[in-house]
Design a protein around this motif. Sequence first.
Motif, PDB file in Angstrom:
ATOM      1  N   THR A  14     -15.259 -28.577  24.272  1.00  0.00           N
ATOM      2  CA  THR A  14     -15.703 -28.720  22.927  1.00  0.00           C
ATOM      3  C   THR A  14     -15.623 -30.080  22.674  1.00  0.00           C
ATOM      4  N   ASN A  15     -16.336 -30.420  21.292  1.00  0.00           N
ATOM      5  CA  ASN A  15     -16.094 -31.801  20.855  1.00  0.00           C
ATOM      6  C   ASN A  15     -14.841 -31.758  19.795  1.00  0.00           C
ATOM      7  N   ASP A  21     -19.487 -28.457  23.859  1.00  0.00           N
ATOM      8  CA  ASP A  21     -20.088 -29.676  24.259  1.00  0.00           C
ATOM      9  C   ASP A  21     -21.549 -29.078  25.102  1.00  0.00           C
ATOM     10  N   THR A  22     -22.697 -29.215  25.029  1.00  0.00           N
ATOM     11  CA  THR A  22     -24.020 -28.796  25.665  1.00  0.00           C
ATOM     12  C   THR A  22     -24.007 -29.397  26.766  1.00  0.00           C
ATOM     13  N   GLU A  23     -23.493 -30.568  27.362  1.00  0.00           N
ATOM     14  CA  GLU A  23     -23.350 -30.994  28.625  1.00  0.00           C
ATOM     15  C   GLU A  23     -22.485 -30.456  29.362  1.00  0.00           C
ATOM     16  N   TYR A 214     -12.672 -35.124  25.275  1.00  0.00           N
ATOM     17  CA  TYR A 214     -13.094 -33.665  25.035  1.00  0.00           C
ATOM     18  C   TYR A 214     -14.162 -33.417  25.915  1.00  0.00           C
ATOM     19  N   GLY A 215     -15.328 -32.772  25.743  1.00  0.00           N
ATOM     20  CA  GLY A 215     -16.285 -32.185  26.586  1.00  0.00           C
ATOM     21  C   GLY A 215     -16.984 -33.418  27.676  1.00  0.00           C
ATOM     22  N   LYS A 216     -16.969 -34.710  27.000  1.00  0.00           N
ATOM     23  CA  LYS A 216     -17.606 -35.585  27.794  1.00  0.00           C
ATOM     24  C   LYS A 216     -16.467 -36.114  28.802  1.00  0.00           C
TER      25      LYS A 216
END
Length: 232
Positions: A14-15, A21-23, A214-216
């Motif tokens: 998630t963010n 997180d869409t990516e 996070y997601g990144k």
Amino acid sequence: MLKALLTDIDGTITNSSRRLDTEAVELIRSLADQGIIVVLASGNAPCFMEALCKMIGTQGSFIAENGGVFRVGYAGKLHVQGDQAEVLRALELLQDHYRKEGMELELFSPTYRFADLAFARTVPVEEVRSILRDQPVQVLDTGYAIHLQSKGINKGTALVALAPELGLVPADFFAIGDSLNDIEMLRTAGIGAAVANAHPAIKAGAQYTAEKEYGKGFVEAIKKYYPYFLAR
């Protein structure tokens, strides 16, 4: 060689606002489409986890309630570890204590849980631990909620029980997380990774810590170890 991915949800894919997180979601779908087993792991209730598996696009396997419940595939049996009866007794003791102080604990989905019980972080976690110090339960602070769970139950023990049902061993898994309740699963998996926003104890025990949060950070870690998945 890696055959499966085990990932935490909140704070990991998630963010900072707890939005997926869409990516990260697209990357998980890509792995699943290539036949790589994806298992979602969280402190959330099983019904939430089933819905999330469908929305993200995995094969339906999950670990819920911080290891207290797990399932393999959408048609799999729900396995419950731990004793919720002792958790309920501990919760009643805790509620009695705070009601005397004019406070009411905000429970999270109690009727949809099978092993643990969770409530809002409106009381100090160390105070909760002190009140329940003689009870046969553990108190977990995930950063999002406080959980009461039978001692000896965690995401790592769930991984040990879940892996054989998938025809795998824990060493086949790449695990990634951010919170203290992820420590055991990172230690149990073949490779354990942390995102940059992870608790220092998680980073200390991880074999890789992403530079991004996070997601990144999840995407960064998966891309780094992607060749290990392809080697299967």
